[in-house]
Design a protein around this motif. Structure first.
Motif, short mmCIF file in Angstrom:
data_model
loop_
_atom_site.label_atom_id
_atom_site.label_comp_id
_atom_site.label_asym_id
_atom_site.label_seq_id
_atom_site.Cartn_x
_atom_site.Cartn_y
_atom_site.Cartn_z
N ILE A 2 0.80 -1.21 0.00
CA ILE A 2 0.00 0.00 0.00
C ILE A 2 0.84 1.26 0.00
N ARG A 5 1.99 2.01 -3.39
CA ARG A 5 0.86 2.48 -4.17
C ARG A 5 0.63 3.97 -3.95
N LEU A 34 -5.23 2.48 5.44
CA LEU A 34 -5.64 1.49 4.44
C LEU A 34 -4.83 0.19 4.54
N ILE A 35 -3.63 0.27 5.08
CA ILE A 35 -2.81 -0.94 5.16
C ILE A 35 -3.40 -1.94 6.16
N THR A 36 -4.29 -1.47 7.04
CA THR A 36 -4.96 -2.36 8.00
C THR A 36 -6.10 -3.15 7.35
N GLN A 37 -6.35 -2.89 6.05
CA GLN A 37 -7.40 -3.56 5.28
C GLN A 37 -8.77 -3.42 5.94
N PRO A 38 -9.21 -2.18 6.15
CA PRO A 38 -10.54 -1.97 6.76
C PRO A 38 -11.64 -2.38 5.78
N ASN A 39 -12.82 -2.67 6.32
CA ASN A 39 -13.97 -2.97 5.46
C ASN A 39 -15.03 -1.88 5.54
N TYR A 61 -8.34 3.34 -5.72
CA TYR A 61 -8.43 2.39 -4.59
C TYR A 61 -9.89 2.18 -4.20
N ASN A 64 -12.19 -0.02 -6.38
CA ASN A 64 -11.98 -1.46 -6.24
C ASN A 64 -12.17 -1.93 -4.80
N PHE A 65 -12.59 -1.03 -3.92
CA PHE A 65 -12.75 -1.35 -2.50
C PHE A 65 -13.95 -2.29 -2.31
N LYS A 66 -13.78 -3.33 -1.55
CA LYS A 66 -14.81 -4.35 -1.37
C LYS A 66 -15.75 -4.05 -0.19
#
Length: 208
Positions: A2, A5, A34-39, A61, A64-66
């Motif tokens: 990240i 990026r 963002l590196i913590t991969q939040p949802n 980003y 493409n965020f889920k």
């Protein structure tokens, strides 16, 4: 990774945080989240704090965020790029739930306004005496004041469009821009002003 990026080279990643510039610090804080991969993300006016390059990376980003993203923003271009649902603050505690992006909502308002105007015209025609209904209706023309406003808007829109194009060319040139934050803020302001003036120009052009 990240941080790569968000434009931090391996060498940059070895720097002390205290040595980062203001723009680098904002990118670092964003990447650190963002590196913590939040949802679930909540972004409050993100375009006010990020330069154009970082903003483009964030848009990519988020597309493409889920997870779920709640964004508070006055930047309609940013909203068009990433959102698919709006909560529109209409004032007096009224919040409108609208499926779509900002442009979809503006188009909806135009269609709604046209439909309401048509219904009003039908009601007035039904209530008018038969002699008035049969009389030929003359379309309203521009007043002298509206004509002057229309001409002024045309010149202003041309100037703003040129300024917007010049700023975009500067951002895309890849050259170092010392006052990038000031230029980015001006770019956002020009887009908002241009949008308002173009809408008024369209309203007046219907009387042309």
């Amino acid at each position: 990774p990240i941080f790569n990026r968000f434009l931090f080279s391996p060498a940059d990643q070895q720097k002390y945080i205290s040595t980062l510039s203001g723009g680098e610090m904002r990118r670092h804080n964003l990447a650190a989240v963002l590196i913590t991969q939040p949802n679930f993300l909540i972004l409050d006016e993100p375009t006010n704090d990020l330069d154009i390059m970082t903003l483009g990376i964030l848009e990519e980003y988020l597309r493409n965020f889920k997870g779920c993203v709640i964004v508070i923003s006055h930047d309609r271009f940013f909203l068009d790029s990433i959102v698919d649902h709006l909560f529109v603050m209409e004032g007096n505690g009224v919040i409108k739930d609208f499926p779509g992006n900002y442009t979809d909502y503006r188009n909806y308002l135009k269609e709604l306004k046209a439909a309401q105007a048509q219904e009003t015209a039908k009601s007035q025609q039904s209530a008018a005496p038969s002699s008035n209904r049969e009389a030929k209706q003359r379309p309203r023309r521009m007043s002298f004041k509206e004509r002057k406003e229309y001409e002024a808007l045309t010149a202003e829109i041309d100037a703003l469009t040129q300024e917007k194009n010049d700023l975009e060319a500067m951002f895309n040139s890849g050259e170092n821009i010392p006052d990038i934050a000031e230029k980015a803020a001006r770019y956002s302001s020009v887009k908002d002003i241009l949008d308002e003036k173009e809408l008024r120009w369209l309203e007046l052009s219907e009387l042309e």
